[in-house]
Design a protein around this motif. Structure first.
Motif, PDB file in Angstrom:
ATOM      1  N   GLY A 226       0.815  -1.223   0.000  1.00  0.00           N
ATOM      2  CA  GLY A 226       0.000   0.000   0.000  1.00  0.00           C
ATOM      3  C   GLY A 226       0.844   1.266   0.000  1.00  0.00           C
ATOM      4  N   ILE A 227       2.038   1.193  -0.611  1.00  0.00           N
ATOM      5  CA  ILE A 227       2.913   2.377  -0.676  1.00  0.00           C
ATOM      6  C   ILE A 227       2.507   3.210  -1.888  1.00  0.00           C
ATOM      7  N   ASP A 228       2.286   4.517  -1.649  1.00  0.00           N
ATOM      8  CA  ASP A 228       1.869   5.322  -2.799  1.00  0.00           C
ATOM      9  C   ASP A 228       2.720   6.575  -2.984  1.00  0.00           C
ATOM     10  N   SER A 229       3.807   6.686  -2.215  1.00  0.00           N
ATOM     11  CA  SER A 229       4.675   7.856  -2.410  1.00  0.00           C
ATOM     12  C   SER A 229       6.094   7.495  -1.973  1.00  0.00           C
ATOM     13  N   LEU A 230       7.039   8.323  -2.434  1.00  0.00           N
ATOM     14  CA  LEU A 230       8.449   8.084  -2.092  1.00  0.00           C
ATOM     15  C   LEU A 230       8.648   8.181  -0.574  1.00  0.00           C
TER      16      LEU A 230
END
Ligand SMILES: Cc1cc2nc3c(=O)[nH]c(=O)nc-3n(C[C@H](O)[C@H](O)[C@H](O)COP(=O)(O)O)c2cc1C
Length: 263
Positions: A226-230
């Motif tokens: 569920g990673i959506d950004s750096l």
């Protein structure tokens, strides 16, 4: 070309290299780079409390590969340079001269490890100026005690960083850095506000995300976690997990204690 032009060109040409040709790296060339590096680096008290261990042996490199989290470059690069904070030699010299012993404390750890990092970076430039490619192995810090044991380091000698070295077999694009406005301060520290963080990190957020999502297994991991950004990526379990860092920090504290840098 002026010296400034030459240095500018060298610095702009820097890329971490993670793929190497199998051509041998001449020992005399490496030693010349290391000798230049020590001469060209300032050194605290000019004590030169640093050692560098050149590893070419395949068996040792295989064991180091495990200790460095199985980073491929350890096996691929023909040469590893492990830079160590070293107060052992200085202490031996003191003892031999009948002087009071010292350099067995946290200050000396910092002094010696700063010298080791400074010399590593100067050596990196010296090697790059000769056409060689390098990549730092931050994993040195996480396996400090085990690497020290494998490479026969005595007390008061601990590895601080490693460079893998070889002839480049890739020409990666230059990696972006934070803009000057993010990190250069006039007179006093200027705390970043929300707007400056937005301005200074926007490009990095976009480019970094695109770079990771272009790698299929990374894109899958981002989705699964569920990673959506750096920003979310950096402290996720697949990058710099704070819980794992806490364990490594405890390991480092133990290594410093065992090797004589912490009472
Ligand atoms: C202290 C330190 C540790 C690093 N550790 C690693 C590492 O373990 N593995 C790796 O692939 N790159 C490592 N790097 C390389 C950085 O990822 C790289 O310098 C950064 O992404 C910028 O890219 P560039 O060097 O090509 O400009 C390290 C760099 C430094 C300074």
């Amino acid at each position: 070309m002026t010296d400034a032009d030459a240095v500018h060109r060298l610095l702009q040409a820097h890329r971490s290299i993670r793929s190497f040709r199998q051509d041998p790296v001449d020992d005399a060339l490496v030693d010349a780079s290391l000798i230049d590096a020590l001469q060209g680096s300032s050194s605290s008290g000019n004590l030169n409390m640093v050692s560098v261990i050149k590893t070419r042996d395949e068996g040792l490199r295989r064991q180091l590969h495990t200790l460095h989290g199985e980073q491929d470059m350890i096996l691929q690069a023909p040469l590893l340079l492990t830079f160590c904070a070293d107060t052992h030699r200085t202490r031996t010299w003191l003892a031999q001269r009948g002087a009071r012993l010292g350099f067995s404390d946290l200050v000396s750890w910092h002094v010696a490890s700063f010298d080791a990092m400074i010399i590593a970076q100067t050596a990196a430039l010296a090697l790059e100026s000769r056409g060689l490619g390098i990549c730092y192995m931050g994993t040195t810090l996480f396996s400090m005690a085990a690497i020290a044991a494998l490479l026969d380091c005595p007390d008061h000698v601990l590895p601080v960083t490693t460079l893998v070295v070889g002839w480049p077999d890739e020409a990666p694009a230059q990696r972006d850095r934070l803009p000057a406005s993010a990190w250069i301060h006039d007179e006093r520290y200027q705390r970043p506000d929300a707007a400056s963080i937005e301005r200074d990190f926007r490009d990095r957020d976009e480019r970094g995300k695109a770079r990771y999502l272009a790698v299929p297994h990374m894109a899958e991991q981002w989705q699964a976690l569920g990673i959506d950004s750096l920003a979310h990526y950096y402290t996720s379990p697949i990058k710099y997990d704070p819980d794992v860092f806490a364990e490594f920090s405890a390991d480092i504290e133990r290594a410093l204690r065992r090797n004589g840098f912490l009472a």
